[in-house]
Write a protein that holds these residues in place. Structure first.
Motif, mmCIF file in Angstrom:
data_model
loop_
_atom_site.group_PDB
_atom_site.id
_atom_site.type_symbol
_atom_site.label_atom_id
_atom_site.label_comp_id
_atom_site.label_asym_id
_atom_site.label_seq_id
_atom_site.Cartn_x
_atom_site.Cartn_y
_atom_site.Cartn_z
ATOM 1 N N ASP A 65 1.223 -1.645 -0.011
ATOM 2 C CA ASP A 65 -0.169 0.043 -0.625
ATOM 3 C C ASP A 65 0.991 1.194 0.017
ATOM 4 O O ASP A 65 2.184 0.644 0.049
ATOM 5 N N LYS A 66 0.284 2.382 -0.078
ATOM 6 C CA LYS A 66 1.204 3.530 -0.090
ATOM 7 C C LYS A 66 1.958 3.716 1.197
ATOM 8 O O LYS A 66 2.856 4.672 1.051
ATOM 9 N N VAL A 67 0.989 3.452 2.537
ATOM 10 C CA VAL A 67 1.950 3.461 3.277
ATOM 11 C C VAL A 67 4.021 2.975 3.547
ATOM 12 O O VAL A 67 4.663 3.154 3.609
ATOM 13 N N GLY A 68 3.805 1.252 3.065
ATOM 14 C CA GLY A 68 4.622 0.263 2.667
ATOM 15 C C GLY A 68 5.421 1.109 1.350
ATOM 16 O O GLY A 68 6.735 0.748 1.340
ATOM 17 N N MET A 69 4.940 1.919 0.380
ATOM 18 C CA MET A 69 5.961 2.339 -0.621
ATOM 19 C C MET A 69 6.494 3.376 0.297
ATOM 20 O O MET A 69 7.669 3.936 -0.412
ATOM 21 N N ALA A 70 6.195 4.594 1.020
ATOM 22 C CA ALA A 70 7.383 5.269 1.512
ATOM 23 C C ALA A 70 7.778 4.633 2.358
ATOM 24 O O ALA A 70 9.454 5.933 2.229
ATOM 25 N N VAL A 71 7.887 3.460 3.040
ATOM 26 C CA VAL A 71 9.216 3.026 3.428
ATOM 27 C C VAL A 71 10.073 3.114 2.641
ATOM 28 O O VAL A 71 11.318 2.815 2.562
ATOM 29 N N CYS A 72 9.845 1.997 1.455
ATOM 30 C CA CYS A 72 10.263 1.472 0.942
ATOM 31 C C CYS A 72 11.284 2.167 0.087
ATOM 32 O O CYS A 72 12.428 2.224 -1.051
ATOM 33 N N GLN A 123 -6.882 5.255 2.741
ATOM 34 C CA GLN A 123 -8.111 5.100 3.711
ATOM 35 C C GLN A 123 -8.666 5.253 2.149
ATOM 36 O O GLN A 123 -10.196 5.652 2.295
ATOM 37 N N GLY A 124 -8.990 6.095 1.250
ATOM 38 C CA GLY A 124 -9.344 6.382 -0.372
ATOM 39 C C GLY A 124 -9.737 7.739 -0.256
ATOM 40 O O GLY A 124 -10.451 8.435 -1.750
ATOM 41 N N SER A 125 -8.650 8.895 -0.124
ATOM 42 C CA SER A 125 -9.236 9.651 0.118
ATOM 43 C C SER A 125 -8.088 9.717 -1.460
ATOM 44 O O SER A 125 -7.394 10.121 -1.405
ATOM 45 N N TYR A 126 -8.380 11.180 -1.885
ATOM 46 C CA TYR A 126 -7.448 11.799 -2.978
ATOM 47 C C TYR A 126 -6.230 12.679 -1.489
ATOM 48 O O TYR A 126 -5.469 13.160 -2.899
ATOM 49 N N ALA A 127 -6.549 12.658 -0.858
ATOM 50 C CA ALA A 127 -5.590 13.424 -0.073
ATOM 51 C C ALA A 127 -5.096 15.127 -0.274
ATOM 52 O O ALA A 127 -3.980 14.723 -0.335
ATOM 53 N N ARG A 128 -5.971 15.621 -1.214
ATOM 54 C CA ARG A 128 -5.315 16.724 -1.998
ATOM 55 C C ARG A 128 -4.647 17.645 -1.038
ATOM 56 O O ARG A 128 -3.567 18.444 -1.866
ATOM 57 N N LYS A 129 -4.575 18.305 0.119
ATOM 58 C CA LYS A 129 -4.165 19.356 0.691
ATOM 59 C C LYS A 129 -2.882 18.396 1.171
ATOM 60 O O LYS A 129 -2.145 19.321 1.613
#
Length: 401
Positions: A72-79, A318-324
């Motif tokens: 997932d994106k959190v795992g990608m951030a770490v790697c 979580q499914g958000s676009y997380a724009r800000k």
């Protein structure tokens, strides 16, 4: 918010760290391994990619059924942060822009037939790709509503006319995602298309010389003069181009930040090593208060960047676009990368300005970070617009359940 990572993600991170240390950094130190544009030569890259595949470190960002590892994106951030300890790292693991973003959006938006034709070769590492969106003045850049490249329907095909520039990787790309205007509708006027390098009706006008080192394929200006694209190669549907850009560019901005954090940490690493080795005026540089303040501030700024990136990655999961969240991370980490390289060069002195370390490479590369995928000022305006809409709710926490 839980900041712990899973044992699986930690296993990937540790194996990536070892791979970078043992396999990539020694090559990075060899000037003969660089091509004419400051990137890793293909004859050195391909053996490393084979090793990454063999060790299960290939395309971590994609689903297992696509050929990835399902992070997932959190795992990608770490790697991704660990991968970019080396300037060569991301491309070795098939996690470098623009292929990274193109693969993720094709996985999400492509039909089964499109995935087989356009995505699978990218996942296998047989071809490279490009995302053709930005145009010369007065065309579209950060504002896609200004796009001038047109796609006119003619039976079961679209005919493309227009011009794009600063298209990353275009010089070596085989597969392209192209954004073009199909109507004047402000929300449904753009469409995304897939086309192959070997199709007639377009050309690379020039490879644009730039200040920094380049990705493979450079940054090119493209001219479209009658390129015909079958309707079956429309991605997501006619008029859904703006939605497609949102799907691709938001996560792509964040993956840039993930990688830039790795480069920022590398700058600190090089600076600290030299400061501990170098003596001046009777003591090590590392003992001088000015040096300690510089490094301490960088450590804090990097950790702030990591928190911003992690929050945005978590929001995407979580499914958000997380724009800000993405805009805040993009502005902070882009500026951090430039500061980290500049500070490390200052501590290293003439050595940092030379090619004896990768600091000058990172410094030249870092200046583009404040421009690519939206300039700082654009993201700050987005944040102000969100603040004007949400007011005090801009800073609220999500409530569980």
């Amino acid at each position: 918010m839980d900041f712990t990572i899973s044992p699986q993600v930690e296993d990937y991170r540790a194996r990536i760290a070892r791979f970078v240390e043992d396999e990539i950094l020694p090559l990075e130190a060899d000037r003969a391994a660089y091509d004419a544009h400051g990137n890793i030569r293909h004859d050195h890259l391909e053996p490393l990619r084979d090793k990454a595949r063999a060790e299960g470190l290939w395309c971590l960002q994609l689903r297992p059924e696509t050929g990835g590892q399902g992070l997932d994106k959190v795992g990608m951030a770490v790697c991704y942060e660990e991968m970019n300890r080396s300037i060569f790292g991301p491309v070795v693991f098939n996690s470098a822009a623009p292929d990274d973003g193109n693969m993720m959006v094709l996985e999400k938006a492509g039909t089964p037939e499109q995935k087989a034709r356009w995505l699978a070769p990218l996942v296998e590492g047989r071809v490279r790709s490009a995302f053709a969106m930005t145009e010369p003045h007065p065309g579209g850049g950060s504002d896609p509503s200004m796009m001038l490249t047109t796609a006119t329907r003619d039976g079961d095909r679209y005919v493309i006319q227009g011009r794009k520039w600063f298209i990353t990787g275009a010089g070596e790309a085989q597969h392209f995602i192209l954004m073009a205007r199909t109507s004047d509708d402000p929300r449904k006027g753009l469409t995304a298309f897939l086309f192959d390098r070997d199709q007639p009706g377009w050309r690379i006008e020039r490879r644009i010389p730039i200040m920094g080192p380049e990705e493979h394929g450079g940054h090119c200006e493209l001219v479209f003069d009658g390129l015909e694209i079958p309707a079956e190669n429309v991605l997501l549907g006619e008029g859904e181009g703006l939605k497609l850009t949102q799907m691709r560019l938001g996560p792509a901005r964040l993956t840039h930040c993930m990688r830039w954090l790795g480069l920022s940490k590398r700058c600190v690493e090089i600076a600290r090593t030299y400061a501990h080795e170098r003596f001046a005026f009777g003591e090590r540089l590392a003992k001088k208060e000015s040096i300690r303040l510089m490094l301490g501030d960088l450590a804090m700024q990097i950790e702030i960047g990591r928190l911003l990136v992690m929050k945005a990655a978590w929001a995407l999961d979580q499914g958000s676009y997380a724009r800000k969240e993405i805009s805040m991370a993009k502005v902070h980490v882009a500026n951090l990368l430039h500061k980290a390289a500049d500070t490390a060069i200052q501590i290293n002195g003439a050595r940092g300005y030379s090619t004896d370390t990768p600091l000058e490479w990172i410094y030249r590369y870092a200046r583009q970070a404040r421009l690519v995928d939206g300039a700082d000022e654009v993201h700050k305006m987005v944040l102000e617009r969100t603040l004007a809409t949400e007011e005090r709710a801009f800073w609220t926490w999500g409530v569980d359940g």
